[in-house]
Design a protein around this motif. Sequence first.
Motif, PDB file in Angstrom:
ATOM      1  N   ARG A 292       0.861  -1.190   0.000  1.00  0.00           N
ATOM      2  CA  ARG A 292       0.000   0.000   0.000  1.00  0.00           C
ATOM      3  C   ARG A 292       0.889   1.228   0.000  1.00  0.00           C
ATOM      4  O   ARG A 292       1.838   1.295   0.779  1.00  0.00           O
ATOM      5  CB  ARG A 292      -0.874   0.050   1.258  1.00  0.00           C
ATOM      6  CG  ARG A 292      -1.877  -1.066   1.337  1.00  0.00           C
ATOM      7  CD  ARG A 292      -2.695  -1.019   2.615  1.00  0.00           C
ATOM      8  NE  ARG A 292      -3.492  -2.227   2.728  1.00  0.00           N
ATOM      9  CZ  ARG A 292      -3.074  -3.363   3.299  1.00  0.00           C
ATOM     10  NH1 ARG A 292      -1.864  -3.421   3.855  1.00  0.00           N
ATOM     11  NH2 ARG A 292      -3.854  -4.420   3.318  1.00  0.00           N
ATOM     12  N   PHE A 293       0.568   2.177  -0.882  1.00  0.00           N
ATOM     13  CA  PHE A 293       1.374   3.402  -0.897  1.00  0.00           C
ATOM     14  C   PHE A 293       0.498   4.547  -1.358  1.00  0.00           C
ATOM     15  O   PHE A 293      -0.545   4.345  -1.967  1.00  0.00           O
ATOM     16  CB  PHE A 293       2.591   3.233  -1.810  1.00  0.00           C
ATOM     17  CG  PHE A 293       2.288   2.447  -3.040  1.00  0.00           C
ATOM     18  CD1 PHE A 293       1.734   3.079  -4.123  1.00  0.00           C
ATOM     19  CD2 PHE A 293       2.482   1.075  -3.083  1.00  0.00           C
ATOM     20  CE1 PHE A 293       1.400   2.372  -5.250  1.00  0.00           C
ATOM     21  CE2 PHE A 293       2.140   0.343  -4.208  1.00  0.00           C
ATOM     22  CZ  PHE A 293       1.601   0.994  -5.303  1.00  0.00           C
TER      23      PHE A 293
ATOM     24  N   SER B  24      -1.745   8.091  -0.369  1.00  0.00           N
ATOM     25  CA  SER B  24      -2.671   8.442   0.698  1.00  0.00           C
ATOM     26  C   SER B  24      -3.684   9.439   0.161  1.00  0.00           C
ATOM     27  O   SER B  24      -3.716   9.723  -1.026  1.00  0.00           O
ATOM     28  CB  SER B  24      -1.879   9.084   1.836  1.00  0.00           C
ATOM     29  OG  SER B  24      -1.307  10.307   1.378  1.00  0.00           O
TER      30      SER B  24
ATOM     31  N   LYS C 111      -0.120  16.297  -1.143  1.00  0.00           N
ATOM     32  CA  LYS C 111       1.339  16.225  -1.156  1.00  0.00           C
ATOM     33  C   LYS C 111       1.763  15.041  -0.300  1.00  0.00           C
ATOM     34  O   LYS C 111       1.343  14.935   0.850  1.00  0.00           O
ATOM     35  CB  LYS C 111       1.953  17.493  -0.576  1.00  0.00           C
ATOM     36  CG  LYS C 111       1.793  18.722  -1.454  1.00  0.00           C
ATOM     37  CD  LYS C 111       2.351  19.934  -0.726  1.00  0.00           C
ATOM     38  CE  LYS C 111       2.308  21.172  -1.596  1.00  0.00           C
ATOM     39  NZ  LYS C 111       2.601  22.373  -0.788  1.00  0.00           N
ATOM     40  N   ASP C 112       2.579  14.169  -0.840  1.00  0.00           N
ATOM     41  CA  ASP C 112       2.988  12.984  -0.094  1.00  0.00           C
ATOM     42  C   ASP C 112       4.287  12.458  -0.694  1.00  0.00           C
ATOM     43  O   ASP C 112       4.297  11.932  -1.795  1.00  0.00           O
ATOM     44  CB  ASP C 112       1.879  11.916  -0.174  1.00  0.00           C
ATOM     45  CG  ASP C 112       2.175  10.713   0.710  1.00  0.00           C
ATOM     46  OD1 ASP C 112       3.313  10.582   1.184  1.00  0.00           O
ATOM     47  OD2 ASP C 112       1.251   9.907   0.917  1.00  0.00           O
ATOM     48  N   VAL C 113       5.387  12.645   0.020  1.00  0.00           N
ATOM     49  CA  VAL C 113       6.676  12.133  -0.483  1.00  0.00           C
ATOM     50  C   VAL C 113       7.222  11.039   0.439  1.00  0.00           C
ATOM     51  O   VAL C 113       8.420  10.785   0.478  1.00  0.00           O
ATOM     52  CB  VAL C 113       7.720  13.256  -0.693  1.00  0.00           C
ATOM     53  CG1 VAL C 113       7.249  14.226  -1.750  1.00  0.00           C
ATOM     54  CG2 VAL C 113       8.040  13.996   0.597  1.00  0.00           C
ATOM     55  N   THR C 114       6.299  10.379   1.178  1.00  0.00           N
ATOM     56  CA  THR C 114       6.711   9.312   2.085  1.00  0.00           C
ATOM     57  C   THR C 114       6.892   8.014   1.305  1.00  0.00           C
ATOM     58  O   THR C 114       5.915   7.335   0.999  1.00  0.00           O
ATOM     59  CB  THR C 114       5.658   9.131   3.196  1.00  0.00           C
ATOM     60  OG1 THR C 114       5.461  10.389   3.849  1.00  0.00           O
ATOM     61  CG2 THR C 114       6.111   8.096   4.213  1.00  0.00           C
ATOM     62  N   GLY C 115       8.131   7.700   0.974  1.00  0.00           N
ATOM     63  CA  GLY C 115       8.389   6.474   0.217  1.00  0.00           C
ATOM     64  C   GLY C 115       8.436   6.728  -1.282  1.00  0.00           C
ATOM     65  O   GLY C 115       8.090   7.809  -1.751  1.00  0.00           O
ATOM     66  N   TYR C 116       8.900   5.708  -2.001  1.00  0.00           N
ATOM     67  CA  TYR C 116       8.954   5.832  -3.457  1.00  0.00           C
ATOM     68  C   TYR C 116       7.556   6.067  -4.008  1.00  0.00           C
ATOM     69  O   TYR C 116       6.561   5.579  -3.472  1.00  0.00           O
ATOM     70  CB  TYR C 116       9.531   4.566  -4.091  1.00  0.00           C
ATOM     71  CG  TYR C 116      11.016   4.371  -3.900  1.00  0.00           C
ATOM     72  CD1 TYR C 116      11.869   5.442  -3.667  1.00  0.00           C
ATOM     73  CD2 TYR C 116      11.575   3.096  -3.982  1.00  0.00           C
ATOM     74  CE1 TYR C 116      13.233   5.256  -3.498  1.00  0.00           C
ATOM     75  CE2 TYR C 116      12.945   2.896  -3.823  1.00  0.00           C
ATOM     76  CZ  TYR C 116      13.773   3.980  -3.575  1.00  0.00           C
ATOM     77  OH  TYR C 116      15.110   3.786  -3.425  1.00  0.00           O
ATOM     78  N   ASN C 117       7.505   6.778  -5.114  1.00  0.00           N
ATOM     79  CA  ASN C 117       6.267   7.128  -5.780  1.00  0.00           C
ATOM     80  C   ASN C 117       5.869   5.975  -6.709  1.00  0.00           C
ATOM     81  O   ASN C 117       6.016   6.053  -7.928  1.00  0.00           O
ATOM     82  CB  ASN C 117       6.528   8.427  -6.546  1.00  0.00           C
ATOM     83  CG  ASN C 117       5.293   9.035  -7.126  1.00  0.00           C
ATOM     84  OD1 ASN C 117       4.185   8.792  -6.659  1.00  0.00           O
ATOM     85  ND2 ASN C 117       5.470   9.806  -8.170  1.00  0.00           N
ATOM     86  N   PHE C 118       5.377   4.884  -6.116  1.00  0.00           N
ATOM     87  CA  PHE C 118       5.116   3.656  -6.859  1.00  0.00           C
ATOM     88  C   PHE C 118       3.900   3.714  -7.792  1.00  0.00           C
ATOM     89  O   PHE C 118       3.869   3.064  -8.821  1.00  0.00           O
ATOM     90  CB  PHE C 118       4.833   2.511  -5.878  1.00  0.00           C
ATOM     91  CG  PHE C 118       6.054   1.864  -5.318  1.00  0.00           C
ATOM     92  CD1 PHE C 118       7.058   1.406  -6.156  1.00  0.00           C
ATOM     93  CD2 PHE C 118       6.188   1.695  -3.951  1.00  0.00           C
ATOM     94  CE1 PHE C 118       8.175   0.782  -5.632  1.00  0.00           C
ATOM     95  CE2 PHE C 118       7.312   1.070  -3.424  1.00  0.00           C
ATOM     96  CZ  PHE C 118       8.308   0.617  -4.268  1.00  0.00           C
TER      97      PHE C 118
ATOM     98  N   PRO D 249       2.339   5.486 -10.075  1.00  0.00           N
ATOM     99  CA  PRO D 249       2.311   5.646 -11.532  1.00  0.00           C
ATOM    100  C   PRO D 249       3.017   4.507 -12.266  1.00  0.00           C
ATOM    101  O   PRO D 249       2.757   4.274 -13.438  1.00  0.00           O
ATOM    102  CB  PRO D 249       3.044   6.976 -11.747  1.00  0.00           C
ATOM    103  CG  PRO D 249       3.025   7.652 -10.423  1.00  0.00           C
ATOM    104  CD  PRO D 249       3.062   6.563  -9.417  1.00  0.00           C
ATOM    105  N   LEU D 250       3.898   3.787 -11.587  1.00  0.00           N
ATOM    106  CA  LEU D 250       4.580   2.659 -12.218  1.00  0.00           C
ATOM    107  C   LEU D 250       3.579   1.556 -12.550  1.00  0.00           C
ATOM    108  O   LEU D 250       3.632   0.944 -13.616  1.00  0.00           O
ATOM    109  CB  LEU D 250       5.675   2.138 -11.284  1.00  0.00           C
ATOM    110  CG  LEU D 250       6.479   0.945 -11.785  1.00  0.00           C
ATOM    111  CD1 LEU D 250       7.260   1.316 -13.039  1.00  0.00           C
ATOM    112  CD2 LEU D 250       7.431   0.461 -10.700  1.00  0.00           C
TER     113      LEU D 250
END
Lengths: 457, 457
Positions: B177-178, B180, B184-191, B193-194
């Motif tokens: 889960r990634f 939120s 704005k949310d830069v907690t962890g890799y921006n998975f 869109p992958l």
Amino acid sequence: MLDQDLKNKLVAAVGADGFQDQPEVLYSFSYDAHFEESRPDAVVFPESTTEVSAVLGLADQAGIPVTARGSGTSICGAPIPKQQGIVLAMTKMNRILEVSPRDRCVRVQPGVVNQDLQTELAGHGFFYPPDPASLSVSTIGGNLAQNAGGPRGLKYGVTKDYIMGLEVVLASGRIIRFGSKNVKDVTGYNFAPLFCGSEGTLGIVTEAILRVVPLPEARRTVMATYQDLADTANTVAEVIASGIVPVAMELMDKFVINAVEDAAGLGLPRQAEGLLLIEVDGVEEAVEKEMARIAEKARENGATNIKEARTREEQDDLWRGRRSAYGVMARMAPNCIVEDATVPVSRVPEMIEGMREIFVRHGLRVGILAHAGDGNMHPLISTDVRDKEEWQRVEKAIREVFELAVRLEGTLSGEHGIGLAKSEFLSMFLDQATLETTRDIKRALDPNNILNPGKFC
Amino acid sequence: MLDQDLKNKLVAAVGADGFQDQPEVLYSFSYDAHFEESRPDAVVFPESTTEVSAVLGLADQAGIPVTARGSGTSICGAPIPKQQGIVLAMTKMNRILEVSPRDRCVRVQPGVVNQDLQTELAGHGFFYPPDPASLSVSTIGGNLAQNAGGPRGLKYGVTKDYIMGLEVVLASGRIIRFGSKNVKDVTGYNFAPLFCGSEGTLGIVTEAILRVVPLPEARRTVMATYQDLADTANTVAEVIASGIVPVAMELMDKFVINAVEDAAGLGLPRQAEGLLLIEVDGVEEAVEKEMARIAEKARENGATNIKEARTREEQDDLWRGRRSAYGVMARMAPNCIVEDATVPVSRVPEMIEGMREIFVRHGLRVGILAHAGDGNMHPLISTDVRDKEEWQRVEKAIREVFELAVRLEGTLSGEHGIGLAKSEFLSMFLDQATLETTRDIKRALDPNNILNPGKFC
């Protein structure tokens, strides 16, 4: 320490001018705007993608850490070379390669300063929306590494929303390119956003195609002041709920208002408990109408004074006040810690109330500043990291702010990043399976763990 | 073929109702709107994330391919189970879990039909911008897998621009889960869109937090007609260059106009060589002003007739004509191939001119339809894949269209995806290093290559 053979190869790759390891240079590249330090073994200044590829290839074979750096304005320690090795200073790759107003995009190298891009674009009637407070000095590469935001995030989103294509050098030296100048593009995996915000741990961006936006024909800024900070926060939640999309809704509490006023003398209302700086932009008639609706919402929520900045100069004054806040607070004590826990906008009133309670209980000097319209809090904690007792209280308070953010469905960092400052808190917000997957991706792209090691995973 | 032991375990995981392998069911799940077919060994209908995780865990251990599927409206063959195995039909996971107008987001399961989400949101004064032509039947999960676009892409972007957070089950059954509800949310890799646009090759989305947008207060649609298709295309490039951002600029050539008119009798001008359907939305006064400027640009570029749809009914009529085009063309011959090569908007006039020349030279019956404002071409080739000689000409023409797109800095697919239809052309647009990295990422997330194998890499 780098051995002589590797040094010689690095000099061969980037030229004698491009390699530096004098102590004063190493010291200059050992810190950012966070308070920790770690000295690199060398600083390398590549001038092309080929040079970046050569440096990474050499470092990867030798197992030497490489930490990329733009202007070093990070406040989370992202560009601090925690495990020494090479700092890759990207500032010489600072060319704007192409401006295409017809296709609403630009192609730039990572060392371009955000403000220089804005200035160039303004001449074409365009702008690049991400506007971190550091924009006059921070680079596009740094902005990409951190997924930088800024006040305009509410209407315009953040850095990741403006990437159309990237050229990236992977740890092995392999150069990859994806995305394009096309608004719609599903050719291949959507890699670009993965690199954005990865703090240089997955690859080094050497070129970016960025989306740009026509300058709006009109802009209005108002300042609303309040006798009660809760009213200030409620106005934010209610304006957003009403369907209006302002460019920015910036909140300051009394502490920040007075600090700015002491330093800048802009005529801000010293007696106010809360202040909102609200901006809208767009077509003239629309802006007029939206601003009237916002003023109405502010009044309904108890604003005691609403002042519109009609001229460009008045607008600039208000924004100068807002932008100066961090600098002003930073001068009040040896250290100024800026937090950036973020919550969904409907939870802004609870978050502000909760943060106040926490900081008061721990007896800290804190000003509350926020990009409140997008839930992005920036409490400014004025402290001295050498005062061990106070520092313990600061650390406790920060942990409590994060716990509060978890309860309110918030996030650890809205825009400042993880770096050294927040990696220990990642597991409060990401579960074990997600952290393991983070490491799987890291290993796939950087198997020898040379890119900014010790961060993020 | 699945062995009995695996079948028993799958039935235990999803219940007897959730597992089907009757021939008629297998046949129904062997194709989409592309023209190839491949029959799966079983179709499984999970009802929860836990069930998806259990099914993937079993398949991964057994090395059995799993291909996820929504409504099967893909026109590139993405959900066709090329290597047989299990089709994971996500249509029972079709609940809208949460609507949060105050935080401008929704939380949904992947089987929710796009139109059902729009209907629910309209009641709250909001909408979800991605609007593929298939929206009345296609699912959010399918839209995510394909990074679906639509006419509104010009102003509002595509699916990837609306993902705030995802829950994804990886091949191993691991649930991650990634993201939120935070803007704005830069907690962890921006998975997120992958996974978007990866066509089910990297993981299965089981829940999504999507950004939604307030419904604009006003909307205007005009139809401009031309005696020359080049003038039509030039209008598009010039409107965009002038700084206006319409919601949509849809282009049709004479062939499409007449096909739609034959079928739907909407009173479209049969003599026109080109037609533009242009829509703007926003605040009433802004919309009025923008539409006047667009009409002026259209006239300057030779529009012979400009007709505004003032009422909601007139607007719906125009859009019904546009949306019917694919269906109408599809009924004219056994097969209708829709291409979707895309170019930067400034190259639209060259692309349209070039495509016309290619299709005429190969003697094909082709109508040109385009989301022209974002450079997304949709030529409709009316053919019969059983006619080997004509099919060879179709294949040659399509390859030439892609070669033209490469020359014009375009892309292989704007929004329809790669699937079976286009994987052989990927290397025209992505270099070897980038394709290798694609395989590295695939291997990191799906080491046994069970997720939709044979696609994309």
